[in-house]
Design an enzyme around this catalytic site. Structure first.
Site, short mmCIF file in Angstrom:
data_model
loop_
_atom_site.label_atom_id
_atom_site.label_comp_id
_atom_site.label_asym_id
_atom_site.label_seq_id
_atom_site.Cartn_x
_atom_site.Cartn_y
_atom_site.Cartn_z
N PRO A 94 54.10 38.31 35.93
CA PRO A 94 54.36 39.42 36.94
C PRO A 94 52.56 39.38 38.30
CG PRO A 94 55.50 40.39 35.93
CD PRO A 94 54.89 38.85 35.14
N CYS A 95 52.76 39.14 39.42
CA CYS A 95 51.93 39.02 39.84
C CYS A 95 51.01 40.45 40.77
CB CYS A 95 51.98 38.29 40.91
SG CYS A 95 53.72 38.51 42.72
N GLN A 96 51.47 41.64 40.42
CA GLN A 96 51.31 43.03 41.46
C GLN A 96 50.11 43.02 41.12
OE1 GLN A 96 53.99 42.49 39.75
NE2 GLN A 96 55.84 44.27 40.48
N PHE A 98 47.50 40.42 40.55
CA PHE A 98 46.86 39.70 41.28
C PHE A 98 46.87 39.33 42.51
CE2 PHE A 98 47.35 38.02 37.23
CZ PHE A 98 46.36 37.53 36.38
N SER A 99 47.74 39.81 42.84
CA SER A 99 48.34 39.78 44.35
C SER A 99 47.15 39.86 44.90
CB SER A 99 49.53 40.56 45.27
OG SER A 99 49.63 39.97 46.11
#
Length: 668
Positions: A94-96, A98-99
């Site tokens: 999941p990228c939250q 890193f976004s």
């Protein structure tokens, strides 16, 4: 045929793209997918088990669970038997956190998920693996996260090669060049032997764990008894007191304490700090386990931007191995300012060297040994053995844009491609479409535009004639988006979407199986929520009121909500807490599709997009039905994965298709 599994699978964008990919008689067989969200399991099982008839498994489980790998191995054995090999593993943690688009949360538990992903890689040892994430990962912590990921990939050890390396180091009579080199050699070998010991102990415990659990489920234990046994065994699995590591550190502690026993000029507390720090490092597995549990606690307790969160951030930092290493080094530096005897200097040097060697990776320790002054011929032999220690090679992170692969969307993503050392190194993923032939939003969506606001359509609009559509707008393309004639039938993007991109000779059920939708939000509910048959699924518009429709008209006129607010006097129309809302452009590509449906306005209609339209922008076929709830809100978003979220979080299948083709071109 090569096998693959899909971790952090979400709706199945990777799975779909890999099943589409074919080169000659080479293609991929789908074994298993995993995701923490129950709604994703419903979408997967309805698509791959029921609709396509594939014998693949799905694990609804958190990859950080202590028994994840054991469950994974059991399910793989169920699908393919004990000797099943996994050729490729794909996944996008999941990228939250890193976004670039959202808030970056310090100590977000998701930041560590790539390390759990790599643990699965180390266990299954596929020929290739792909780790996908948002572009923001390249700049996270000034690039340190990217470096850490690449270093971690290169640190996946071939333990058979490591044992051969140690044997050869021990064979050589090392020249007497001074105590420092002798210490490096001694500590280095001990460190490598500790790594091998930990690896063998973990394999042993994993085997015992699986065996006992299978036995427990075969006996007449009650559910409570079985659960108690399971939790006890799971915790015991990680409570590893590694005797080799203890012996290593105890030797350093003993020499250090002995050297300073009679030194009264250095406060006892200062001396004890170093000893205590080394003792903590003996229990590094417990430190890591504690950090993980606290991160989970923070996540589950919604700690965010508060004094409490700051305090728990500090706790995690204190428990981090790195902070312990740094604190020991600071104490060593302070002690050096004192008037030390030669024995005390030697003891401090030894502690400092030990801390550096314990902290570094196995590959770095081996490099430390190789760089020592062995005879030239022997050093070359050790260097050759050293080059063979990493199980995987990687060139660098690869930045991709979905529009280069026939997706009508400018979605930039980063992929890390790990290549097992017996495979070709992949340095790039070649685009499948040229810059001047990219698919436009209109090409993807135009046949769906007729749906009114607040309605549901389950049939295609009969007023849109696909066959006679303007070829200058709706260009004929191959399955991967190219306008160059290939050995596949040429169709417009809309035709491919309606008819599907999968090879029906490989999936004969696809042609006869009717598209089904269920409202079930987990597979346990599937029998309670009878599926309905729909020729066109997920095509429902929101019930906008008149004011919202007028606002969307303004957004289409000005291009985005921000510009509309700057240029419109009527504040009633622009009085909204919404900050980002963009009108799509018909003859261009869309921005990155996200999980919030009201971020985009249709290029021709005064409304947001339907789930099916968002899926088209992601390059999902219309036969791919997103199951469960259409939307959700509030705190329910933490536990539910509605259709819009499934679509927005997915990797576009055609991008995954391009990655799969690159692997098929290289795999041996």
């Amino acid at each position: 045929m090569y096998t693959f599994i899909d971790l952090f699978a979400g709706a199945g964008g990777f799975s779909e793209g890999f099943l589409q990919a074919e080169i000659g008689n080479k293609n991929f067989d789908f074994l298993l997918a995993s995701d923490i969200n129950p709604a994703c399991e419903v979408t997967h099982r309805m698509r791959y088990n029921r609709q396509l008839g594939i014998n693949c498994e799905f694990i609804t489980k958190d990859i950080t669970d202590p028994d994840f790998i054991e469950v994974l191995l059991d399910q793989l054995e169920k699908v393919g038997g004990k000797d099943i090999d996994v050729d490729v593993i794909v996944g996008g943690p999941p990228c939250q956190s890193f976004s670039l688009a959202g808030e970056r949360s310090k100590n977000d538990k998701k930041d560590e998920l790539f390390s759990y992903y790599l643990q699965v890689i180390a266990e299954l040892q596929p020929k290739f693996f792909i780790m996908e994430n948002v572009k923001g990962i390249l700049t996270k912590d000034h690039g340190k996260i990217k470096t850490r990921i690449i270093d971690s990939i290169r640190d996946i050890v071939d333990y058979a090669a490591l044992e051969a390396f140690i044997v050869n180091v021990k064979k050589q009579e090392f020249p007497q060049t001074g105590p420092k080199h002798q210490a490096i050699l001694h500590m280095g070998i001990m460190k490598l032997e500790v790594a091998i010991s930990e690896h063998k102990e973990m394999l042993k415990r994993r085997t015992e764990f699986r065996k006992i659990l299978k036995s427990a489920y075969a006996t007449s234990l009650s559910d409570n008894e079985r659960q108690f046994l399971y939790k006890s065994l799971t915790q015991q699995k990680f409570d590893i007191d590694n005797s080799s590591l203890s012996k290593f550190i105890d030797t350093i502690i003993y020499d250090y304490v002995s050297a300073f026993r009679n030194n009264k000029s250095i406060p006892e507390d200062d001396r004890n700090t170093i000893r205590q720090g080394l003792t903590l490092l003996k229990n590094r597995h417990l430190l890591n386990d504690s950090r993980i549990k606290i991160k989970h606690l923070m996540h589950d307790s919604l700690l965010k931007r508060s004094g409490l969160k700051d305090r728990y951030d500090q706790i995690i930092e204190y428990l981090d191995e790195g902070s312990i290493f740094e604190y020991i080094k600071i104490c060593i530096s302070d002690i050096r300012y004192n008037n030390l005897s030669s024995m005390e200097v030697s003891a401090v040097d030894q502690v400092e060297l030990a801390v550096e060697i314990i902290r570094e990776g196995v590959i770095d320790t081996a490099k430390r040994i190789v760089d020592m002054p062995f005879p030239d011929g022997y050093r070359q032999k050790l260097h050759d053995l050293y080059q063979n220690l990493s199980l995987y090679r990687i060139d660098d992170a690869i930045t991709l844009n979905a529009s280069d692969f026939g997706v009508p969307q400018n979605r930039e993503r980063v992929v890390f491609v790990g290549c097992r050392k017996d495979q070709d190194l992949i340095k790039a993923i070649r685009p499948t479409v040229l810059p001047d032939e990219k698919v436009t939003v209109q090409e993807a969506l135009h046949d769906l535009k007729g749906i009114p606001v607040g309605e549901v359509q389950t049939e295609y609009d009969s007023n849109f004639d696909v066959a006679s559509a303007n070829n200058s707008v709706f260009r004929k393309r191959s399955v991967n988006g190219s306008t160059m004639p290939m050995d596949t039938k040429m169709k417009s993007y809309i035709e491919w979407s309606r008819e599907g991109r999968l090879n029906e000779s490989r999936f004969p059920m696809l042609k006869s199986h009717e598209r089904q939708y269920t409202y079930a939000n987990s597979w346990d509910e599937i029998n309670e929520k009878e599926p309905v048959i729909q020729k066109l699924s997920n095509h429902e518009t929101s019930k906008h009121n008149k004011l919202v429709v007028k606002r969307f008209k303004l957004v289409r006129k000005h291009g985005d909500l921000k510009t509309a607010k700057e240029n419109v006097i009527d504040k009633e129309l622009t009085n909204t807490k919404k900050r980002n809302c963009i009108a799509l452009i018909a003859d261009s590509q869309s921005p990155t599709v996200v999980t919030m449906p009201d971020d985009f306005v249709h290029y021709e209609k005064d409304r947001i997009l339907t789930v099916r339209e968002m899926a088209r922008l992601q390059s999902f076929d219309d036969s791919f039905v997103f199951q469960g709830k259409r939307t959700t809100g509030g705190d329910r978003r933490r536990n539910e994965t509605p259709q819009y979220t499934q679509v927005g979080n997915a990797i576009p299948p055609l991008m995954a298709h391009g990655i799969a083709l690159e692997i098929l071109n290289h795999i041996k």
